[in-house]
Design an enzyme around this catalytic site. Structure first.
Site, PDB file in Angstrom:
ATOM      1  N   THR A  15      11.540  -2.236   7.647  1.00  0.00           N
ATOM      2  CA  THR A  15      12.384  -2.453   8.345  1.00  0.00           C
ATOM      3  C   THR A  15      12.633  -1.301   9.724  1.00  0.00           C
ATOM      4  OG1 THR A  15      13.767  -2.797   6.333  1.00  0.00           O
ATOM      5  CG2 THR A  15      15.156  -1.908   7.965  1.00  0.00           C
ATOM      6  N   SER A  61       7.131  -4.521   3.535  1.00  0.00           N
ATOM      7  CA  SER A  61       6.188  -3.804   2.427  1.00  0.00           C
ATOM      8  C   SER A  61       6.178  -4.424   1.097  1.00  0.00           C
ATOM      9  CB  SER A  61       6.778  -2.176   2.369  1.00  0.00           C
ATOM     10  OG  SER A  61       7.794  -2.097   1.501  1.00  0.00           O
ATOM     11  N   ASP A  95      10.363  -0.679   0.475  1.00  0.00           N
ATOM     12  CA  ASP A  95      10.515  -1.069  -0.776  1.00  0.00           C
ATOM     13  C   ASP A  95       9.214  -0.652  -1.659  1.00  0.00           C
ATOM     14  OD1 ASP A  95      12.734  -2.333  -0.295  1.00  0.00           O
ATOM     15  OD2 ASP A  95      11.842  -4.396   0.124  1.00  0.00           O
TER      16      ASP A  95
HETATM   17  N1  ASP Z   1      11.896  -4.932   2.942  1.00  0.00           N
HETATM   18  C1  ASP Z   1      11.719  -3.647   3.492  1.00  0.00           C
HETATM   19  C2  ASP Z   1      10.468  -3.427   3.505  1.00  0.00           C
HETATM   20  O1  ASP Z   1       9.936  -2.623   2.571  1.00  0.00           O
HETATM   21  C3  ASP Z   1      12.824  -2.802   3.352  1.00  0.00           C
HETATM   22  C4  ASP Z   1      12.594  -1.550   4.295  1.00  0.00           C
HETATM   23  O2  ASP Z   1      11.568  -1.300   4.784  1.00  0.00           O
HETATM   24  O3  ASP Z   1      13.568  -0.851   4.207  1.00  0.00           O
HETATM   25  O4  ASP Z   1       9.468  -3.543   4.099  1.00  0.00           O
END
Ligand code: ASP
Length: 253
Positions: A15, A61, A95
Site C-alpha cells: 500500500t 504483499s 499483509d
Molecule cells: N494488501 C496490502 C499489502 O499487503 C496491504 C498493505 O500494504 O497495507 O500489500
C-alpha cells in the site's frame, strides 16, 4: 556510521506504493509507484542518507511467495555484504510484513541496520502515512543504535523487532504491535529512541543460512520441497517461519 550513510532502499510494493482514484479512497488501490517515486513525496530524505534504490518486486504483499522471500533475502545479503553499504530500508505491504520480516530476521547475515517499512494508507491518500514512515525508517537505519538489532520494522512512529511484530488491525495506522514484548523504541522529537534490545539470536547469530539455497530450503531435518514452498500461500508463511523456529533448540534461531 558515517554522518550521511549510504543505504540500500529496496522496494517490494504494498500500500505504501499504491494509489487510488480519489484521495479519500483508502482501499481500492493499485500498486503503481516504484521506490524512486516514493522518495519524491518525502522532503529532506536525501539529506539523511545517500539512498541507492533497488526495485526487487512491486506487488501486493499477499502475492509474496516463498521463492520471492528467498530472492529478497539473497538480494539483501548481497547488498549488505558490500563495504560501501551501511544498512538497508525495505518497503513492503502490511499483509505479510510480519512473515517476511521474521524470515529476513533469521536469514540475513549482517549486523548492519535493516529496517522494513510499510503504510496503511495508499500514497495518494489524504494524510498518507507512508512518507513519514519512510522518513523515519531511514532515520532509524542511520542510527548506530539500530546496529546489530536484527530486522526492525517502522510504522506509526514505533520501532518493532521482527521477532515480535504482529498486524492486529485491518485499517488503522496503529495496526501493528509487538504483543509479547512491546516496541523496542519509537521516533519521538524527530529522533529514534530505543528503550530495549531483543536478546534472542537473529541474523548473523541465527543458525539459518539460506545464502546458497535456490529452490529448496533445508533446515536440519525440516525440508521444504520446491513444490510445497511454491504452494505456500501468504497466510501460511508465518506458520512456516514459526515452524522453522520451533524446530530448533531455543538458542538456535
Ligand atoms: N494488501 C496490502 C499489502 O499487503 C496491504 C498493505 O500494504 O497495507 O500489500
Amino acid at each position: 556510521m558515517p554522518i550521511r550513510p549510504k543505504l540500500a532502499l529496496v522496494g517490494t510494493g504494498g500500500t505504501i506504493a499504491a494509489t487510488t482514484q480519489s484521495n479519500t479512497g483508502l482501499t481500492d488501490y493499485d500498486i503503481t509507484q516504484g521506490v524512486h517515486t516514493l522518495l519524491q513525496a518525502v522532503p529532506g530524505i536525501n539529506e539523511l542518507a545517500d539512498l541507492e534504490c533497488h526495485q526487487v518486486f512491486n506487488v501486493d504483499s499477499r502475492a509474496m511467495g516463498s521463492l520471492m522471500l528467498l530472492e529478497l533475502s539473497h538480494k539483501l545479503n548481497e547488498l549488505l555484504a558490500r563495504p560501501d553499504i551501511n544498512g538497508a530500508v525495505v518497503t513492503h505491504g502490511t499483509d505479510t510484513l510480519e512473515e517476511s520480516a521474521f524470515f529476513l530476521h533469521l536469514t540475513l547475515k549482517t549486523d548492519k541496520p535493516v529496517v522494513m517499512v510499510a503504510a496503511m494508507r495508499p500514497a495518494s491518500a489524504l494524510s498518507a502515512d507512508g512518507p513519514l514512515n519512510l522518513y523515519q525508517a531511514v532515520q532509524v537505519a542511520c542510527s548506530s543504535l539500530a546496529q546489530d538489532q536484527g530486522v526492525l520494522v517502522l510504522l506509526n512512529d514505533q520501532i518493532h523487532s521482527a521477532r515480535f511484530l504482529s498486524k492486529q488491525h485491518t485499517t488503522l495506522t496503529s495496526a501493528f504491535g509487538s504483543p509479547d514484548a512491546g516496541p523496542l523504541g519509537l521516533v519521538a522529537g524527530g529522533q529514534p529512541r530505543f528503550m530495549m534490545r531483543s536478546l534472542l539470536p537473529h541474523t548473523h547469530s541465527s543458525l539459518f543460512d539460506v545464502r546458497s539455497c535456490t529452490a529448496c530450503l533445508k533446515f536440519r531435518s525440516f525440508t521444504i520441497t520446491p513444490i510445497r514452498w511454491r504452494n505456500c500461500i501468504a497466510t501460511q508463511h508465518k506458520a512456516v517461519c514459526k515452524a522453522l523456529w520451533w524446530r530448533q533448540p531455543a538458542t538456535a534461531a
